[in-house]
Design an enzyme around this catalytic site. Structure first.
Site, short mmCIF file in Angstrom:
data_model
loop_
_atom_site.label_atom_id
_atom_site.label_comp_id
_atom_site.label_asym_id
_atom_site.label_seq_id
_atom_site.Cartn_x
_atom_site.Cartn_y
_atom_site.Cartn_z
CB CYS A 51 -0.95 0.00 1.19
SG CYS A 51 -1.99 -1.46 1.24
CG HIS A 53 -3.09 3.10 1.97
ND1 HIS A 53 -3.76 2.73 0.83
CD2 HIS A 53 -3.19 2.05 2.83
CE1 HIS A 53 -4.24 1.52 0.99
NE2 HIS A 53 -3.92 1.08 2.19
CG ASN A 94 -7.14 -0.80 1.43
OD1 ASN A 94 -6.33 -0.66 0.50
ND2 ASN A 94 -6.78 -1.07 2.66
O1 UT7 Z 1 -4.22 -1.40 3.52
C1 UT7 Z 1 -3.37 -2.16 4.27
C2 UT7 Z 1 -3.33 -1.68 5.68
N1 UT7 Z 1 -4.44 -2.25 6.40
C3 UT7 Z 1 -5.01 -1.57 7.36
O2 UT7 Z 1 -4.65 -0.45 7.63
C4 UT7 Z 1 -6.10 -2.27 8.16
C5 UT7 Z 1 -6.09 -1.83 9.60
N2 UT7 Z 1 -7.17 -2.44 10.37
C6 UT7 Z 1 -8.45 -2.09 10.25
O3 UT7 Z 1 -8.79 -1.23 9.43
C7 UT7 Z 1 -9.46 -2.70 11.19
O4 UT7 Z 1 -8.78 -3.42 12.19
C8 UT7 Z 1 -10.49 -3.64 10.50
C9 UT7 Z 1 -11.38 -2.81 9.60
C10 UT7 Z 1 -9.74 -4.67 9.67
C11 UT7 Z 1 -11.36 -4.34 11.53
O5 UT7 Z 1 -11.98 -3.37 12.37
P1 UT7 Z 1 -11.88 -3.51 13.96
O6 UT7 Z 1 -12.64 -2.39 14.50
O7 UT7 Z 1 -10.43 -3.59 14.32
O8 UT7 Z 1 -12.64 -4.87 14.23
P2 UT7 Z 1 -12.11 -6.19 14.93
O9 UT7 Z 1 -11.21 -6.94 14.02
O10 UT7 Z 1 -11.61 -5.84 16.30
O11 UT7 Z 1 -13.45 -7.00 15.11
C12 UT7 Z 1 -14.48 -6.57 16.01
C13 UT7 Z 1 -15.64 -7.51 15.89
C14 UT7 Z 1 -15.25 -8.97 15.94
O12 UT7 Z 1 -16.28 -9.69 16.58
P3 UT7 Z 1 -16.13 -10.14 18.12
O13 UT7 Z 1 -14.93 -11.03 18.14
O14 UT7 Z 1 -15.95 -8.88 18.89
O15 UT7 Z 1 -17.43 -10.85 18.39
C15 UT7 Z 1 -15.21 -9.38 14.49
O16 UT7 Z 1 -15.46 -10.76 14.31
O17 UT7 Z 1 -16.26 -7.31 14.60
C16 UT7 Z 1 -16.35 -8.57 13.93
N3 UT7 Z 1 -16.24 -8.32 12.50
C17 UT7 Z 1 -17.27 -7.98 11.75
N4 UT7 Z 1 -18.57 -7.78 12.04
C18 UT7 Z 1 -19.38 -7.42 11.05
C19 UT7 Z 1 -15.13 -8.38 11.72
N5 UT7 Z 1 -15.45 -8.09 10.45
C20 UT7 Z 1 -16.77 -7.85 10.46
C21 UT7 Z 1 -17.67 -7.47 9.45
N6 UT7 Z 1 -18.97 -7.28 9.78
N7 UT7 Z 1 -17.29 -7.29 8.16
#
Ligand code: UT7
Length: 322
Positions: A123, A248, A278
């Site tokens: 990225c 990015h 993204n």
């Molecule tokens: O471009 C390359 C660089 N990449 C990045 O910069 C990505 C950086 N990370 C992020 O943008 C975020 O961490 C994500 C968007 C990937 C995820 O967001 P988050 O707020 O960190 O969510 P999380 O992974 O902590 O998940 C929270 C909850 C989980 O459920 P439980 O375990 O709390 O029950 C996930 O299973 O949200 C759940 N979850 C979803 N729920 C609904 C994960 N994906 C989804 C989804 N829809 N699509």
């Protein structure tokens, strides 16, 4: 004793002459994704900021996307294909590792026998490619360089993994870099955190993108704003001088956190992720192209570009908006 080797006359500076972009026609909304994985529009909007993204057609690969964006940048620059003597294509989502795609894109655009290579800094790829292009022009190795970020992330996404399939998308953006009397591309600040190499990976040829979202989120919201601030300092400006901040397009919350920490109070902050998702190395030129087309940012004003992602790798520079 040797008299040394002859080197070309160097250009005093390099600048971006024009940008171009290409978004595939197919729009995929959050509601459409919610039909196949357990997610919903409200979660995606609040956690990532994406409302919809573009997904390329089966017959649109890295080359096709790159030709569209590169052709538009070239047309916007007013240069002829024969004026380009180096093409750099940044991508991390190629269908195959060999050959690189830059030579084919150049051929399709009618650019005759330029230097051509692909670059993978995920990225951060566009910022790495732009810095390399600027250095080539300043060193006299190239007169004009076509820089392209082209990504078809959709072909490496596991469409049953809701934590990644809602994020990544397809597209391409490009810039034409030329020589100038005064510098229009500031010094690059680039670096990496190889101890975190496994935080975003495609493990092998049969694998899909996996990322430790929270670890990357923490890194991006703490490590990247200081890199952006250093790019301003090295360019001899303050963040308050910036007319645009173009991070990015990883996650709207990351973008807003970087802009807040940078205190770029007078800048328009890119939010192309909302409609484009993204798109890795393509996201910065896609976002800035649109800002320029809309008239959101004045020509000649300073814009900060900052890329970060798999590697983990990052790079930032200030440029003058063409
Ligand atoms: O471009 C390359 C660089 N990449 C990045 O910069 C990505 C950086 N990370 C992020 O943008 C975020 O961490 C994500 C968007 C990937 C995820 O967001 P988050 O707020 O960190 O969510 P999380 O992974 O902590 O998940 C929270 C909850 C989980 O459920 P439980 O375990 O709390 O029950 C996930 O299973 O949200 C759940 N979850 C979803 N729920 C609904 C994960 N994906 C989804 C989804 N829809 N699509």
């Amino acid at each position: 004793m040797s008299a040394g080797l002859r080197i070309p006359d160097a250009a005093p500076g390099a600048r971006v002459l024009a940008f171009g972009d290409y978004r595939p026609a197919r729009v995929v909304t959050n509601d459409e994704l919610a039909q196949t994985v357990e997610t919903d529009d409200a979660w995606i909007r609040s956690r990532v900021g994406i409302r919809e993204r573009r997904i390329a057609a089966d017959d649109e690969g890295i080359v096709e996307l790159g030709v569209h964006a590169g052709g538009k940048a070239l047309a916007n620059s007013g240069l002829d294909p024969s004026d380009i003597d180096l093409v750099i294509l940044a991508t991390c989502s190629a269908e195959s590792p060999m050959p690189g795609h830059a030579a084919q894109v150049a051929h399709r655009l009618g650019i005759d026998a330029p230097g051509a290579f692909d670059l993978n800094a995920a990225c951060a790829g566009f910022c790495y490619a732009l810095a390399t292009a600027g250095a080539a022009v300043r060193a006299g190795s190239a007169r004009n360089v076509l820089v392209i970020g082209s990504e078809k992330m959709s072909q490496w996404v596991d469409w049953t993994d809701r934590s990644t399939c809602i994020i990544f998308a397809d597209g391409a953006g490009a810039a034409v870099v030329t020589g100038s009397d005064s510098p229009g591309i500031g010094p690059v600040v680039w670096g990496s955190a190889g101890d975190k190499w496994d935080k975003i990976i495609i493990a092998d040829r049969n694998a899909s993108i996996r990322q430790e979202g929270q670890a990357v989120f923490r890194w991006a919201t703490t490590a990247i704003a200081p890199v952006a601030a250093e790019a301003c300092e090295r360019a001899g400006i303050t963040p308050q001088d910036l007319a645009a901040v173009v991070p990015h397009q990883a996650n709207l919350r990351i973008i807003e956190a970087i802009a807040r920490r940078l205190k770029a109070t007078n800048a328009v902050v890119a939010d192309d992720i909302v409609h484009s998702g993204n798109t890795s190395a393509a996201s910065i030129p896609l976002a800035l192209s649109r800002m320029i087309e809309r008239g959101d940012v004045p020509s000649g004003a300073p814009a900060l570009l900052v890329g970060f992602g798999a590697g983990l790798s990052y790079a930032a520079q200030v440029i003058q908006i063409p």
